[in-house]
Write an enzyme that holds these catalytic residues in place. Sequence first.
Site, short mmCIF file in Angstrom:
data_model
loop_
_atom_site.label_atom_id
_atom_site.label_comp_id
_atom_site.label_asym_id
_atom_site.label_seq_id
_atom_site.Cartn_x
_atom_site.Cartn_y
_atom_site.Cartn_z
N ASP A 44 0.82 -1.21 0.00
CA ASP A 44 0.00 0.00 0.00
C ASP A 44 0.86 1.26 0.00
O ASP A 44 0.52 2.26 -0.63
CB ASP A 44 -0.94 0.00 1.20
CG ASP A 44 -2.13 -0.93 0.97
OD1 ASP A 44 -2.89 -1.16 1.91
OD2 ASP A 44 -2.26 -1.42 -0.17
N GLU A 75 -6.86 -52.89 -5.27
CA GLU A 75 -5.55 -52.25 -5.45
C GLU A 75 -5.33 -51.18 -4.38
O GLU A 75 -6.29 -50.65 -3.83
CB GLU A 75 -5.42 -51.65 -6.85
CG GLU A 75 -6.61 -50.85 -7.31
CD GLU A 75 -6.55 -50.44 -8.78
OE1 GLU A 75 -6.60 -49.25 -9.07
OE2 GLU A 75 -6.44 -51.35 -9.64
N LYS A 135 -4.87 -47.90 -2.23
CA LYS A 135 -5.36 -46.53 -2.40
C LYS A 135 -4.24 -45.58 -2.01
O LYS A 135 -3.87 -45.47 -0.85
CB LYS A 135 -6.58 -46.29 -1.52
CG LYS A 135 -7.15 -44.90 -1.70
CD LYS A 135 -8.48 -44.77 -0.99
CE LYS A 135 -9.16 -43.46 -1.30
NZ LYS A 135 -8.36 -42.30 -0.97
N ASP A 146 -2.17 -42.22 -1.38
CA ASP A 146 -2.49 -40.92 -0.81
C ASP A 146 -1.73 -39.83 -1.56
O ASP A 146 -0.64 -39.45 -1.19
CB ASP A 146 -2.06 -40.94 0.66
CG ASP A 146 -2.93 -40.04 1.49
OD1 ASP A 146 -3.88 -39.47 0.94
OD2 ASP A 146 -2.65 -39.92 2.69
N GLU A 166 -2.98 -41.11 -10.02
CA GLU A 166 -2.56 -40.35 -8.84
C GLU A 166 -1.13 -39.86 -8.99
O GLU A 166 -0.24 -40.64 -9.32
CB GLU A 166 -2.67 -41.28 -7.62
CG GLU A 166 -2.81 -40.56 -6.31
CD GLU A 166 -4.27 -40.21 -5.98
OE1 GLU A 166 -5.16 -40.36 -6.86
OE2 GLU A 166 -4.51 -39.78 -4.85
N TYR A 171 -4.75 -45.49 -12.99
CA TYR A 171 -5.67 -46.50 -12.46
C TYR A 171 -7.11 -46.42 -12.97
O TYR A 171 -7.94 -47.22 -12.57
CB TYR A 171 -5.67 -46.51 -10.93
CG TYR A 171 -5.92 -45.17 -10.27
CD1 TYR A 171 -7.07 -44.46 -10.51
CD2 TYR A 171 -5.00 -44.65 -9.38
CE1 TYR A 171 -7.30 -43.25 -9.89
CE2 TYR A 171 -5.21 -43.44 -8.75
CZ TYR A 171 -6.37 -42.74 -9.02
OH TYR A 171 -6.59 -41.56 -8.42
N LYS A 229 -10.97 -48.35 3.92
CA LYS A 229 -9.95 -47.59 4.64
C LYS A 229 -9.31 -48.43 5.73
O LYS A 229 -9.94 -49.32 6.30
CB LYS A 229 -10.59 -46.35 5.29
CG LYS A 229 -11.12 -45.33 4.29
CD LYS A 229 -9.99 -44.70 3.53
CE LYS A 229 -10.41 -43.50 2.72
NZ LYS A 229 -10.67 -42.31 3.46
N CYS A 267 -29.97 -22.42 24.20
CA CYS A 267 -28.90 -22.27 23.22
C CYS A 267 -27.78 -21.43 23.83
O CYS A 267 -28.02 -20.33 24.31
CB CYS A 267 -29.44 -21.60 21.96
SG CYS A 267 -28.14 -21.14 20.81
N CYS A 318 -27.52 -17.88 21.84
CA CYS A 318 -28.51 -16.79 21.84
C CYS A 318 -29.47 -16.89 23.01
O CYS A 318 -30.33 -16.03 23.18
CB CYS A 318 -29.27 -16.77 20.52
SG CYS A 318 -30.42 -18.15 20.32
N CYS A 373 -31.85 -25.30 18.72
CA CYS A 373 -32.13 -23.95 19.16
C CYS A 373 -33.33 -23.44 18.37
O CYS A 373 -33.41 -23.62 17.16
CB CYS A 373 -30.91 -23.08 18.88
SG CYS A 373 -31.26 -21.33 18.84
N CYS A 394 -30.45 -16.12 16.22
CA CYS A 394 -29.31 -16.84 16.78
C CYS A 394 -28.07 -16.59 15.90
O CYS A 394 -28.04 -16.98 14.73
CB CYS A 394 -29.61 -18.34 16.83
SG CYS A 394 -28.19 -19.28 17.40
S1 IVH Z 1 -10.28 -45.21 -8.74
C1 IVH Z 1 -14.16 -43.66 -10.14
N1 IVH Z 1 -8.14 -46.25 -7.71
O1 IVH Z 1 -8.95 -41.89 -4.20
C2 IVH Z 1 -13.11 -43.85 -9.17
N2 IVH Z 1 -8.77 -44.07 -7.01
O2 IVH Z 1 -11.20 -41.20 -2.53
C3 IVH Z 1 -11.84 -43.34 -9.66
N3 IVH Z 1 -7.26 -43.04 -5.40
O3 IVH Z 1 -10.24 -39.39 -6.28
C4 IVH Z 1 -10.80 -43.55 -8.71
N4 IVH Z 1 -5.84 -44.70 -5.29
O4 IVH Z 1 -7.71 -39.77 -6.26
C5 IVH Z 1 -8.95 -45.19 -7.73
N5 IVH Z 1 -6.27 -47.27 -6.89
C6 IVH Z 1 -7.05 -46.22 -6.93
C7 IVH Z 1 -6.81 -45.07 -6.15
C8 IVH Z 1 -7.72 -44.01 -6.22
C9 IVH Z 1 -6.14 -43.48 -4.86
C10 IVH Z 1 -7.87 -41.74 -5.08
C11 IVH Z 1 -8.41 -40.97 -6.25
C12 IVH Z 1 -9.84 -40.67 -5.91
C13 IVH Z 1 -9.84 -40.84 -4.43
C14 IVH Z 1 -11.20 -41.17 -3.91
#
Ligand code: IVH
Length: 730
Positions: free
Chosen positions: A51, A130, A132, A134, A189, A241, A329, A423, A426, A441, A447
């Site tokens: 600024d 397969e 998942k 991260d 990914e 994938y 998970k 509440c 409020c 509430c 509120c």
């Molecule tokens: S299949 C229609 N395969 O998880 C589904 N996703 O929580 C397409 N991810 O957005 C995804 N490993 O980024 C698939 N082996 C895997 C994966 C995978 C990681 C991720 C992906 C997705 C997210 C969903």
Amino acid sequence: MSASPFASVAVEDLSSEQAKQELLFLAQEISLHDKLYHGNDAPVISDGEYDALRKRNEAVEKQFPELILENSPSKNVGAAPVSGFSKVTHARPMLSLGNAFADEDVTDFLDRVRRFLGLTDNEPVEVMAEPKIDGLSASLRYENRKFVQGATRGDGAVGEDITQNLMTLDDIPKTLPDDAPDVIEIRGEVYMAREDFFSLNKSQEEKGEKIFANPRNAAAGSLRQLDSKITASRPLRFFGYALGDTSEQIAPSVSEMRERFQSWGFQLNEPAKLCRNEQEILDHYKLIGETRADLPFDIDGVVYKVNRVDWQDRLGMVSRAPRWAIAHKFPAEQAETTLREITIQVGRTGALTPVAELEPITVGGVVVSRATLHNEDELGRKDIRVGDHVIIQRAGDVIPQVVRVNLEKRPADSVVYEFPHTCPECGSHAERPEGEAVRRCTGGLICPAQVVERLKHFISRDALDIDGLGAKNVEAFWKDGLIKSPADIFRLEEKKQELRDREGWGAQSVKKLFDAIANRQEVELNRFIYGLGIRQIGQATAKLLAKNYLSLENLRKNIEMAKDEESDAFTNLKNIDQIGPSMIQDLIDFFTDDNNQALLDDLASQIIIKEYEVKETSSPVTGQTVVFTGTLVEMTRSEAKARAEELGAKVSGSVSKKTDYVVVGADAGSKEKKARDLGLNILSEEEWIALISGATKNENTKSTLETENNNDIASSQNSEDQGQKDLFSD
Ligand code: IVH
């Protein structure tokens, strides 16, 4: 910041030559900081310093108006177009996955698949399991076997163009061999291997630069760089994938698709296994879980995908996730800590949620200081008391929870927690209707908590998506009286000066905020309806309403008329499949409320709410209302409904004179009779299939994938929870 050679000379004392140089210097300097701020998201000076540069420029120009430059920063206040990544609309939406935590969730998933497809018990359903990973999902588009565009997932429908950055990854083939289709999108990914992550952090530390919290953050930070040279210097990798848009089918199954991906030069996520039954699936899950630490990259579960692609097509999607896949998970991580206090959070619809304020503790790499206690009953059932030692758990991105109390450590003087009946925000009475788990509430718009939560919901990602505003600002602006209602957001420009004077704000950040708001001044009807935060009206229902009523005006008019249960408007509303009596009541309550009506009028004067666009489709049933009755042979009722909706038809649960087709299976009862009495178009299942065949899925990719309904998947969150999630993530 480099200083101007004449910075210390007062404006009045500048010679004409000095002023000229000073203005040149300032123009360059301001433009540089605009770029750093808007483009790179990485300002190197404070708003105050920025600024000051602008003020100095203004003062010199005032003194020497004849020297004002052609490209003077004063001519483009706040300036510099945001030069971030451009947007990419995905040819097919990028989906997310529903979650499974317990083994039973996997059983349910397989049962749902079987039921939907109408399979017999002895027909095997092969599933690819397969890891998942991260990381961050990306979509790679190849045209004529050349990599032409790479995009982030974004909100699933629109992502960001990160082609240049993805070009720098060795794992991404820049061309595909001759056997690849003319158009194909490979999804996968982008991630960072654990070892690479450690060495990156080490060198960042040595250079005195940003340290990343985990491999995922490091991958995200490396990919979202405007300068692709930086991305190139980072050790990013890619797994392919899934398939996006494609000009021809490449394989009849996931296993064969993986083989083709590999033959084209993509890395695959291993260890993957084609499982023939539930036991094999769970065994593979266990194996991956046990060897997880030995994998070179971080994973947070196992993804199961129905192997047959024709079945995947039939299964389609629900609420942005495919019915044919699920993410199993790994178990939540647990830890023990002390409960300091129980506070009550008031949500958008007035729901009182007890929250555990904890002695901060690290669970799975994240510091947790608050956890949800769900509701009054849950709290009572677990008899959680202030001062208790509690076991908390955290799974993935789910809100941390209090699992139980460690009774051995309970203080002798602890007292049972009494849930408040007023509440805390409020002071209004908080009532709990019979049969409901939630105490609410009754303060409504008096509120403050409800008002602020509604505002936050209104701007949230799935609603108006005003990213640049954010929940924290909404809260602060509301406190200071800058925003009282949603429409005030669009009037913020009137408060420009007040905003600029706020601590931590300046001309640049205010300009950026206005840009973000202006960008969202035109909004899709379904997002708008969802953003209103009406009880029980989640995203899927909002879309359904948009589809059926097309414009806000029409929706309002019809819901108001539906007050009269004898009216056509009521019957039509009731006939929309998946809209039940209590939802109808909530809609009527909302749209007939005086305050809400004023709020809607006010909003309609500030923003453009786009009419719902009926998707172009070659189907003869688009826009027609269909009722299915009796037992179908070729497909299950759920599949028939999903298929009709994909083709743009409205599926209704009851027959009325507005029904266009009644599809009659075996043993149809009163609905068929009523249809005959009304002289409606009655079709056998065969006739129905003949009518819709020819309108194949591929011709209608768009409408196919955008169809949503809310039948099953457990991932569709209660909309009130969503608000609380926001607070926790703050
Ligand atoms: S299949 C229609 N395969 O998880 C589904 N996703 O929580 C397409 N991810 O957005 C995804 N490993 O980024 C698939 N082996 C895997 C994966 C995978 C990681 C991720 C992906 C997705 C997210 C969903």
